[in-house]
Design a protein around this motif. Structure first.
Motif, PDB file in Angstrom:
ATOM      1  N   GLU A 191       0.813  -1.216   0.000  1.00  0.00           N
ATOM      2  CA  GLU A 191       0.000   0.000   0.000  1.00  0.00           C
ATOM      3  C   GLU A 191       0.855   1.279   0.000  1.00  0.00           C
ATOM      4  OE1 GLU A 191      -2.459  -0.397   3.421  1.00  0.00           O
ATOM      5  OE2 GLU A 191      -3.404  -2.247   2.727  1.00  0.00           O
ATOM      6  N   GLY A 192       2.185   1.115   0.058  1.00  0.00           N
ATOM      7  CA  GLY A 192       3.058   2.280   0.078  1.00  0.00           C
ATOM      8  C   GLY A 192       2.985   3.069   1.369  1.00  0.00           C
ATOM      9  N   LYS A 193       2.715   2.375   2.477  1.00  0.00           N
ATOM     10  CA  LYS A 193       2.604   3.027   3.783  1.00  0.00           C
ATOM     11  C   LYS A 193       3.822   2.691   4.651  1.00  0.00           C
ATOM     12  CE  LYS A 193      -2.473   2.960   3.995  1.00  0.00           C
ATOM     13  NZ  LYS A 193      -3.636   2.482   4.790  1.00  0.00           N
ATOM     14  N   GLU A 194       4.016   3.510   5.683  1.00  0.00           N
ATOM     15  CA  GLU A 194       5.107   3.252   6.620  1.00  0.00           C
ATOM     16  C   GLU A 194       4.657   3.431   8.067  1.00  0.00           C
ATOM     17  OE1 GLU A 194       8.459   5.654   5.625  1.00  0.00           O
ATOM     18  OE2 GLU A 194       8.893   4.552   3.769  1.00  0.00           O
ATOM     19  N   ASP A 195       3.343   3.315   8.328  1.00  0.00           N
ATOM     20  CA  ASP A 195       2.832   3.535   9.676  1.00  0.00           C
ATOM     21  C   ASP A 195       3.466   2.567  10.683  1.00  0.00           C
ATOM     22  OD1 ASP A 195       1.215   5.557   8.773  1.00  0.00           O
ATOM     23  OD2 ASP A 195      -0.570   4.307   8.577  1.00  0.00           O
ATOM     24  N   PHE A 196       3.430   1.279  10.341  1.00  0.00           N
ATOM     25  CA  PHE A 196       3.945   0.245  11.240  1.00  0.00           C
ATOM     26  C   PHE A 196       5.113  -0.523  10.622  1.00  0.00           C
ATOM     27  CE2 PHE A 196      -0.490   0.939  12.289  1.00  0.00           C
ATOM     28  CZ  PHE A 196      -0.481   1.024  13.662  1.00  0.00           C
ATOM     29  N   LEU A 197       5.582  -0.051   9.498  1.00  0.00           N
ATOM     30  CA  LEU A 197       6.565  -0.801   8.721  1.00  0.00           C
ATOM     31  C   LEU A 197       7.855  -1.042   9.504  1.00  0.00           C
ATOM     32  CD1 LEU A 197       7.102  -2.051   5.902  1.00  0.00           C
ATOM     33  CD2 LEU A 197       8.143   0.126   5.256  1.00  0.00           C
ATOM     34  N   TYR A 198       8.490   0.023   9.960  1.00  0.00           N
ATOM     35  CA  TYR A 198       9.785  -0.132  10.628  1.00  0.00           C
ATOM     36  C   TYR A 198       9.634  -0.711  12.031  1.00  0.00           C
ATOM     37  CZ  TYR A 198      11.617   2.373   6.659  1.00  0.00           C
ATOM     38  OH  TYR A 198      11.965   2.717   5.372  1.00  0.00           O
ATOM     39  N   ALA A 199       8.524  -0.404  12.687  1.00  0.00           N
ATOM     40  CA  ALA A 199       8.269  -1.012  13.993  1.00  0.00           C
ATOM     41  C   ALA A 199       8.124  -2.523  13.847  1.00  0.00           C
ATOM     42  CB  ALA A 199       7.007  -0.415  14.616  1.00  0.00           C
ATOM     43  N   SER A 200       7.503  -2.972  12.755  1.00  0.00           N
ATOM     44  CA  SER A 200       7.331  -4.405  12.523  1.00  0.00           C
ATOM     45  C   SER A 200       8.651  -5.079  12.188  1.00  0.00           C
ATOM     46  CB  SER A 200       6.310  -4.639  11.400  1.00  0.00           C
ATOM     47  OG  SER A 200       5.025  -4.190  11.785  1.00  0.00           O
ATOM     48  N   HIS A 201       9.469  -4.423  11.375  1.00  0.00           N
ATOM     49  CA  HIS A 201      10.810  -4.955  11.103  1.00  0.00           C
ATOM     50  C   HIS A 201      11.593  -5.105  12.407  1.00  0.00           C
ATOM     51  CE1 HIS A 201      11.152  -5.245   6.770  1.00  0.00           C
ATOM     52  NE2 HIS A 201      10.686  -4.021   6.593  1.00  0.00           N
ATOM     53  N   PHE A 202      11.498  -4.083  13.255  1.00  0.00           N
ATOM     54  CA  PHE A 202      12.242  -4.104  14.518  1.00  0.00           C
ATOM     55  C   PHE A 202      11.722  -5.194  15.457  1.00  0.00           C
ATOM     56  CE2 PHE A 202      12.879  -2.348  18.890  1.00  0.00           C
ATOM     57  CZ  PHE A 202      14.262  -2.504  18.924  1.00  0.00           C
ATOM     58  N   CYS A 203      10.404  -5.311  15.567  1.00  0.00           N
ATOM     59  CA  CYS A 203       9.825  -6.349  16.440  1.00  0.00           C
ATOM     60  C   CYS A 203      10.228  -7.741  15.970  1.00  0.00           C
ATOM     61  CB  CYS A 203       8.310  -6.221  16.470  1.00  0.00           C
ATOM     62  SG  CYS A 203       7.709  -4.847  17.478  1.00  0.00           S
ATOM     63  N   ASN A 204      10.263  -7.937  14.664  1.00  0.00           N
ATOM     64  CA  ASN A 204      10.668  -9.243  14.158  1.00  0.00           C
ATOM     65  C   ASN A 204      12.143  -9.517  14.413  1.00  0.00           C
ATOM     66  OD1 ASN A 204       8.433 -10.573  13.378  1.00  0.00           O
ATOM     67  ND2 ASN A 204       8.656 -10.265  11.186  1.00  0.00           N
ATOM     68  N   LEU A 205      12.971  -8.502  14.295  1.00  0.00           N
ATOM     69  CA  LEU A 205      14.382  -8.671  14.619  1.00  0.00           C
ATOM     70  C   LEU A 205      14.534  -9.100  16.076  1.00  0.00           C
ATOM     71  CD1 LEU A 205      17.429  -8.410  14.070  1.00  0.00           C
ATOM     72  CD2 LEU A 205      17.224  -5.978  14.670  1.00  0.00           C
ATOM     73  N   ILE A 206      13.855  -8.406  16.980  1.00  0.00           N
ATOM     74  CA  ILE A 206      13.928  -8.734  18.403  1.00  0.00           C
ATOM     75  C   ILE A 206      13.418 -10.147  18.666  1.00  0.00           C
ATOM     76  CG2 ILE A 206      12.955  -8.194  20.673  1.00  0.00           C
ATOM     77  CD1 ILE A 206      15.170  -6.312  19.872  1.00  0.00           C
ATOM     78  N   THR A 207      12.314 -10.508  18.031  1.00  0.00           N
ATOM     79  CA  THR A 207      11.745 -11.848  18.239  1.00  0.00           C
ATOM     80  C   THR A 207      12.718 -12.930  17.784  1.00  0.00           C
ATOM     81  OG1 THR A 207       9.512 -10.955  17.896  1.00  0.00           O
ATOM     82  CG2 THR A 207       9.771 -13.348  17.780  1.00  0.00           C
ATOM     83  N   MET A 208      13.325 -12.739  16.618  1.00  0.00           N
ATOM     84  CA  MET A 208      14.283 -13.727  16.124  1.00  0.00           C
ATOM     85  C   MET A 208      15.519 -13.806  17.014  1.00  0.00           C
ATOM     86  SD  MET A 208      13.975 -13.467  11.950  1.00  0.00           S
ATOM     87  CE  MET A 208      13.917 -11.684  11.803  1.00  0.00           C
ATOM     88  N   LEU A 209      15.947 -12.658  17.540  1.00  0.00           N
ATOM     89  CA  LEU A 209      17.089 -12.663  18.452  1.00  0.00           C
ATOM     90  C   LEU A 209      16.762 -13.423  19.740  1.00  0.00           C
ATOM     91  CD1 LEU A 209      18.441  -9.004  18.129  1.00  0.00           C
ATOM     92  CD2 LEU A 209      19.422 -11.091  17.151  1.00  0.00           C
TER      93      LEU A 209
END
Length: 217
Positions: free
Chosen positions: A122-140
């Motif tokens: 959709e070309g949005k960034e509302d939760f985009l980087y927060a989701s990338h970050f949460c996934n990084l933390i979860t995988m760690l």
């Protein structure tokens, strides 16, 4: 006549939503989640069901606090909202966080990846980087358990090495702004910084609507 009648109803609905929302904001400010639950029942008459379930889930999540045993119903509400509106990213985001809180790591990763997929499309960034970050933390966190706390060996994990590298590359400009590159000069040090400052970084990445427990489309 029918057109004017419809407009009149729309105006009336908008007025009622405004009144209920004013009461909900006041209840939110006063820390009265049970009152918000009752007001959300009133709001249901005027909004689509997916918004009602999202709202209910958000309020119940707030009421649960640190008690993870009370997160089943909020998760069910987010799931109902998603079934009714599969592209509603706020519900996916909340569901991902609820899964993370209840240590359902793989489901959490899937929910956040859905947010990333939808917002990228959709070309949005509302939760985009927060989701990338949460996934990084979860995988760690998964790797901390697998590697007995030794994240220096993260590149030996075939399942997550490429995914973690992808998140690092995506978030690198943010980390360079948050951390002193001279101090956090290795990926492993960045991992430590992320885990120690998880809430602070996430709060900076989330939009205000991520923390709201009130109706919004």
């Amino acid at each position: 006549m029918g057109l004017f009648s419809r407009k009149s109803k729309e105006d009336n609905d908008a007025e009622q939503i405004g009144k209920i929302m004013t009461e909900m904001i006041k209840a939110d400010q006063e820390g009265k989640p049970k009152k918000k639950i009752k007001l959300n029942e009133k709001l249901r008459e005027y909004v689509e069901d997916y918004l009602y379930f999202y709202n209910r889930g958000s309020i119940l999540y707030e009421m649960a606090g640190e008690d993870k045993t009370k997160l089943d119903e909020p998760m069910e509400c987010f799931q109902k909202a998603i079934r009714l509106n599969p592209s509603y990213t706020k519900a996916w985001y909340r569901l991902g966080y609820a899964y993370y809180a209840t240590e359902q790591d793989e489901k959490s990763i899937e929910a956040y990846e859905k947010v990333i997929e939808l917002e990228t499309k959709e070309g949005k960034e509302d939760f985009l980087y927060a989701s990338h970050f949460c996934n990084l933390i979860t995988m760690l966190e998964i790797l901390v358990k697998r590697l007995n706390g030794d994240l220096t060996k993260w590149k030996t994990d075939e399942q997550y090495v490429s995914k973690i590298q992808e998140k690092l590359d995506t978030l690198r400009p943010i980390f360079n702004a948050v951390f002193d590159p001279k101090v956090f000069d290795t990926d492993e040090k960045i991992f430590v910084g992320c885990r120690e400052n998880f809430i602070r970084i996430l709060t900076d990445l989330e939009p205000d609507i991520a923390r709201a427990t009130l109706y919004s489309s």
